[in-house]
Design a protein around this motif. Structure first.
Motif, PDB file in Angstrom:
ATOM      1  N   LYS A 146       0.838  -1.106   0.041  1.00  0.00           N
ATOM      2  CA  LYS A 146       0.085  -0.181  -0.168  1.00  0.00           C
ATOM      3  C   LYS A 146       0.784   1.306  -0.070  1.00  0.00           C
ATOM      4  N   ASN A 147       0.425   2.431   0.094  1.00  0.00           N
ATOM      5  CA  ASN A 147       1.012   3.659   0.136  1.00  0.00           C
ATOM      6  C   ASN A 147       2.175   3.496   1.405  1.00  0.00           C
ATOM      7  N   ILE A 148       1.425   3.219   2.566  1.00  0.00           N
ATOM      8  CA  ILE A 148       2.108   3.000   3.801  1.00  0.00           C
ATOM      9  C   ILE A 148       1.601   1.665   4.438  1.00  0.00           C
ATOM     10  N   THR A 149       2.385   0.492   4.087  1.00  0.00           N
ATOM     11  CA  THR A 149       1.955  -0.646   4.364  1.00  0.00           C
ATOM     12  C   THR A 149       2.225  -1.238   5.786  1.00  0.00           C
ATOM     13  N   ASP A 176       1.117  -0.880  -8.234  1.00  0.00           N
ATOM     14  CA  ASP A 176       2.108   0.114  -7.785  1.00  0.00           C
ATOM     15  C   ASP A 176       1.977   0.292  -6.249  1.00  0.00           C
ATOM     16  N   TRP A 177       2.995   0.369  -5.517  1.00  0.00           N
ATOM     17  CA  TRP A 177       2.867   0.564  -3.976  1.00  0.00           C
ATOM     18  C   TRP A 177       3.919   1.520  -3.408  1.00  0.00           C
ATOM     19  N   GLY A 178       3.897   1.924  -2.332  1.00  0.00           N
ATOM     20  CA  GLY A 178       4.822   2.945  -1.802  1.00  0.00           C
ATOM     21  C   GLY A 178       5.851   2.329  -0.925  1.00  0.00           C
ATOM     22  N   TYR A 179       5.598   2.070   0.319  1.00  0.00           N
ATOM     23  CA  TYR A 179       6.524   1.695   1.486  1.00  0.00           C
ATOM     24  C   TYR A 179       6.157   0.312   2.076  1.00  0.00           C
ATOM     25  N   GLN A 213       6.565   9.814  -4.357  1.00  0.00           N
ATOM     26  CA  GLN A 213       5.137   9.358  -4.362  1.00  0.00           C
ATOM     27  C   GLN A 213       4.979   7.990  -4.065  1.00  0.00           C
ATOM     28  N   TYR A 214       3.618   7.646  -4.120  1.00  0.00           N
ATOM     29  CA  TYR A 214       3.295   6.423  -3.667  1.00  0.00           C
ATOM     30  C   TYR A 214       3.248   5.305  -4.720  1.00  0.00           C
ATOM     31  N   SER A 215       4.294   5.535  -5.512  1.00  0.00           N
ATOM     32  CA  SER A 215       4.903   4.334  -6.474  1.00  0.00           C
ATOM     33  C   SER A 215       6.479   4.176  -6.305  1.00  0.00           C
ATOM     34  N   ASN A 216       6.836   4.726  -5.049  1.00  0.00           N
ATOM     35  CA  ASN A 216       8.410   4.484  -4.743  1.00  0.00           C
ATOM     36  C   ASN A 216       8.962   3.208  -4.853  1.00  0.00           C
TER      37      ASN A 216
END
Length: 722
Positions: A146-149, A176-179, A213-216
Motif C-alpha cells: 500500500k502507500n504505507i503498508t 503500484d505501491w509505496g513503502y 510518491q506512492y509508487s516508490n
C-alpha cells in the motif's frame, strides 16, 4: 508464606496475554515478599523482641542462620533484587510470533497480522522497559503493498529464522505501491531487523516509479532513527530505495541487496539501493548486486550523507556508480537535529566495486557554503570499471567528483557552494576492463578525476595503483565557467605521491585553476607495446602554464619511468618550463622540477645530451660562461645513430610526428634543427620519443625526408656572457 524462589520463565508456554498476566503475577509476588519482610522488621522494631523471635528472623527459608537479623534481611533483599533484574531481562526479550496474530503463509495479505504484533509490543509497558521482538517463522508471508503498508515502532524488533528462510513478500497483483516497512513522522528508536528477507516480488506488475510518491517501492524507510540495526537480511528491490534513513548510531551489517529492473516499458529513474544519512553509522560487509538490462542499468549502490560514517568491506557489482558521499548533513533532521553541516570524517575503505561508470563519487550539493565535505578517507578499495551498453555518461572514472547539472532544474543539481577539505585517497587499486583510448577531457576515462566547480584544498593522493586506462590516470581542474563556478574557486595544495601508473596513456594531467601541486615519487610503467602509435604512453605529466587561468606553483621531482620498449622516452617536464605537451614553451616560468631553483650552470661540453634552457648558462670549451640569445633551449653536440652515423628523417607521420632512422640520441626537451622542403630550417623542441618516432608541439609536416637532423647546439645563437 513467602513465595520465593519464583518460578523461572518457561519458554515452552504460549505468548500473548497469558504470558503478560504471569509476569504481572510474579511482580506481585516480589512486591508481597518485600512488604512481608518490611512488616516483620517493623514489628520487631515496635515491640521488644523475644529471644525466640530474634533467632527466628536470623534464619531464612533454607534453614541458613545469619549472624544478625540485618544480614538475613540484606540477603533476602539481594535475592529479590536479582530476581527482578532477571525478570526485567525476560520482559525486554519478549518474543511474539506473527502466527499468534493471524499470520499464515496461505493468507493473501499478512500486513494486518504483522502490524498487530508490532502494535501489541509497542503498547506494552513493563516499568522502564517497553517493546519486544516480532518473530517471523520460516516461510513466505505475502503482504499487499500500500502507500504505507506497515509502520515500525520504537523498541519493537523484527526477527526471522534466516534470510533464506523467513520472507515478507509483496503479494501478486498488488500493482503500484509505496513503502513496505516505514517510520513516518516520528523518531524511531532502538529497533533491530535481523535474519529476514524483504522481497519486492518482481512478478508483481507495476506501471510507474515516482520519487516521493506512492509508487516508490521502498522496502525499508526508517525515517529519522536512533540506534537502528539491519543485520543478516536480504532485500530484493526494484524501486527507488532498498533502505533509506536519517540515522544516528546505525549499523547495516552483512546483508544481501539485490536490484532488478521493473518490467514496464521504458523504465528509467534514479535510485540508491542504500541511502543513509545522519551520524555514527556503519555500512559494512554488505553485498549489493545490480542486475541490469540493455535499457536499464541501476544508478547507485550506496549513497551516504553524514558525519563519522564508515562504509567498509562491502561488495558492489552491476551498478553505474558504486558509492556516493555528499555534504547535505544537518539539512534534513528536524526530529533529531545533527549538529554541523556538511560531512565530517567519513571513511570509505576496503570495498570491492565493479561498476559501469564510476566507483566512488564525492558530491558537493547545492546547499549552504558552510557545508564542507571534510577529511573523507577513501582507502584500500578495489575498483574495476566494466564495459557496458548504452552508457550516456561523458566519462568513466574510479574516484571522482559530481558535477552540477543546471539543466535538470533540481535543487540539489544547482551551483555547488560548499567545498572539499583534506580528502585522502590512498592505497586504492583502480582498473578498467577495457583500455578505451580517448584524449577528450569530456569523454576520456580517468582513474582519479577531481574536475570541480568548487574549492578542493589539501587533497592527498598516495599509494594508489592505476591500471589499464586509455585516458588519464589523475586529472585536476577547476571550472572556468562563470555560471558553474561564480566565485572562481580553485584546487590548491594537492599532493600526488608514490602512485603507480601501469599501462596508463596519460598518467597525470592538470588543467585550469590548480595551484601549489607536489608530484613526487610516482612511477610510470608501460610493458605492452600498442600497435597504434597514439595508444602508447607518450606523456607522463602534462599541465598548463600560468596563462591558463591561475594554474601555477608545481614541484615535480623523482618520478621514474619504466618501459620494456626500447627507445621509449615519454614526455616528462624538465627545467622551469611550461609543461603542457600541447603548448610546451620555455617562456612559461611556472614550474619547479628536480629542485632546480633560479639560474643554473650546465657543464655541457662533456655531455652531448645536456640541455640548456633560455635564461640559464653553460660553460664552453674555452672555459667562458655562455648564455642563450634565443627563447628556446639548446642541446650540446649532435645526435648519432647506434652505428655512430648521422640521423635522418625517414617519414612524416603527421603534422607533429616524425619517424627517424634512429632515435638513440633523441630525448624529450631537446631542441633539434630540421631541414624543410623549401631549404629553410625549423627549430623544434622534442616532447616525446617512442621507438624511432619523435613528437613535437609545432608543425613539422614540411620536413624533408632523408635529410639529416641535428641538435640545436652551441654553434647557433650563443654569445659570450660577461
Amino acid at each position: 508464606m513467602p513465595r520465593f524462589p519464583y518460578n523461572p520463565f518457561d519458554s515452552t508456554t504460549g505468548f500473548g496475554r497469558k504470558f503478560i498476566q504471569w509476569i504481572n503475577s510474579v511482580f506481585n509476588d516480589v512486591g508481597s515478599d518485600l512488604q512481608e519482610n518490611k512488616s516483620r522488621v517493623d514489628n520487631l522494631i515496635r515491640n521488644t523482641p523475644q529471644p525466640s523471635e530474634t533467632v527466628d528472623i536470623r534464619v531464612d527459608n533454607d534453614g541458613v542462620e545469619f549472624p544478625t537479623a540485618r544480614d538475613r534481611i540484606n540477603n533476602d533483599y539481594n535475592k529479590n533484587k536479582q530476581s527482578v533484574t532477571e525478570l526485567k531481562t525476560i520482559v525486554r526479550d519478549i518474543v511474539v510470533n506473527i502466527k499468534d496474530f493471524g499470520g499464515r503463509e496461505d493468507l493473501p495479505d499478512n500486513a494486518f497480522a504483522l502490524q498487530s504484533a508490532i502494535d501489541y509490543l509497542a503498547n506494552q509497558n513493563f516499568g522502564t522497559y517497553k517493546g519486544g521482538t516480532v518473530y517471523v517463522p520460516p516461510g513466505t508471508f505475502n503482504v499487499k503493498g500500500k502507500n504505507i503498508t506497515i509502520s515500525l515502532k520504537s523498541n519493537v524488533n523484527i526477527k526471522g529464522a534466516g534470510k533464506e528462510l523467513s520472507k515478507l513478500k509483496i503479494a501478486d497483483n498488488t500493482g503500484d505501491w509505496g513503502y513496505l516497512l516505514i517510520a513516518n513522522g516520528y523518531l524511531l528508536e532502538n529497533v533491530s531487523i535481523k535474519d529476514l528477507c524483504l522481497d519486492c516480488n518482481r512478478n508483481n506488475v507495476v506501471t510507474k516509479t515516482e520519487r516521493w510518491q506512492y509508487s516508490n517501492r521502498v522496502l525499508l524507510n526508517v525515517g529519522e532513527a536512533k540506534n537502528f540495526s539491519l543485520h543478516d537480511c536480504k532485500l530484493i528491490s526494484n524501486g527507488i530505495w532498498g533502505f533509506r534513513g536519517f540515522v544516528e548510531n546505525g549499523d547495516l551489517f552483512n546483508n544481501d541487496f539485490e536490484f532488478y529492473p521493473p518490467t514496464y516499458t521504458n523504465a528509467s529513474f534514479d535510485l540508491s539501493t542504500i541511502w543513509i544519512g545522519g551520524k555514527n553509522n556503519r555500512v559494512a560487509n554488505n553485498r549489493l548486486t545490480g542486475f541490469w538490462v540493455s535499457n536499464f542499468i541501476p544508478e547507485t549502490a550506496i549513497e551516504t550523507q553524514g558525519h563519522y560514517t564508515h562504509c567498509i568491506n562491502n561488495t558492489i557489482k552491476g551498478y553505474k556508480v558504486g558509492i556516493i558521499e555528499s555534504n547535505n548533513t544537518g539539512q534534513q533532521n528536524p526530529l533529531n537535529p545533527i549538529q554541523g553541516n556538511g560531512a565530517l570524517y567519513n571513511k570509505i575503505q576496503g570495498n570491492t566495486i565493479e561498476v559501469l561508470v564510476g566507483g566512488i563519487t564525492l558530491w558537493v550539493m547545492h546547499v549552504s557554503s558552510d557545508s564542507v565535505l571534510k577529511a573523507c578517507m577513501i582507502n584500500s578499495n578495489n575498483i574495476k570499471v566494466l564495459d557496458g551498453n548504452n552508457i550516456s555518461s561523458r566519462y568513466r572514472y574510479g574516484i571522482g567528483v559530481f558535477k552540477a547539472n543546471l539543466a535538470t532544474g533540481a535543487t540539489h543539481d544547482g551551483v555547488q557552494l560548499g567545498k572539499i577539505n583534506t580528502p585522502i585517497m590512498a592505497n586504492n587499486h583502480i582498473e578498467f576492463q577495457t583500455r578505451k583510448v580517448e584524449d577528450s577531457l569530456y569523454f576520456a576515462d580517468c582513474g582519479i578525476r577531481l574536475d570541480s566547480e568548487f574549492e578542493i584544498e589539501g587533497a592527498a593522493i598516495s599509494g594508489n595503483t592505476l591500471y589499464n586506462i586509455g585516458g588519464m590516470g589523475i586529472y585536476l581542474s577547476a571550472s572556468v565557467d562563470s555560471a558553474l563556478n561564480p566565485n572562481n574557486q580553485i584546487i590548491k595544495n594537492t599532493v600526488i605521491v608514490n602512485n603507480t601508473f601501469l599501462e596508463v596513456r596519460k598518467p597525470i594531467r592538470v588543467n585550469t585553476r590548480v595551484k601549489r601541486t607536489t608530484i613526487t615519487g610516482n612511477t610510470f610503467i608501460q610493458q605492452i607495446e600498442y600497435s597504434n602509435l597514439q595508444d602508447n604512453m607518450l606523456i607522463t605529466i602534462e599541465a598548463y602554464s600560468r596563462s591558463a587561468q591561475d594554474t601555477e606553483g608545481f614541484i615535480i621531482k623523482n618520478n621514474p619511468i619504466q618501459s620494456s620498449i626500447m627507445y621509449h622516452r615519454p614526455f616528462y617536464p624538465k627545467y622551469l618550463l611550461g609543461i603542457a605537451m600541447s603548448n610546451y614553451s620555455p617562456d612559461y616560468q611556472d614550474y619547479l622540477e628536480e629542485n632546480s631553483l633560479g639560474r643554473v650552470i650546465v657543464q655541457g661540453q662533456t655531455d652531448r645530451y645536456s640541455i640548456v634552457q633560455s635564461g640559464n648558462f653553460m660553460i664552453g670549451k674555452d672555459g667562458l660562461r655562455y648564455g642563450l640569445t634565443n627563447t628556446i633551449q639548446a642541446t650540446l653536440g649532435k645526435p648519432y645513430s647506434a652505428e655512430g652515423g648521422t640521423v635522418t628523417v625517414k617519414e612524416v607521420i603527421d603534422s607533429k610526428t616524425l619517424r627517424l632512422s634512429d632515435a638513440l640520441d633523441i630525448h624529450p626537451s631537446q631542441s633539434v634543427s630540421i631541414k624543410l622542403n623549401d631549404g629553410s630550417y625549423k627549430v623544434a623542441t622534442v616532447v616525446g620519443v617512442y621507438k624511432n618516432y619523435i613528437f613535437f608541439t609545432v608543425d613539422v609536416s614540411s620536413s624533408k625526408v632523408n635529410e639529416v637532423i641535428n641538435y640545436y647546439s652551441d654553434n647557433i645563437g650563443l654569445v659570450p656572457n660577461s
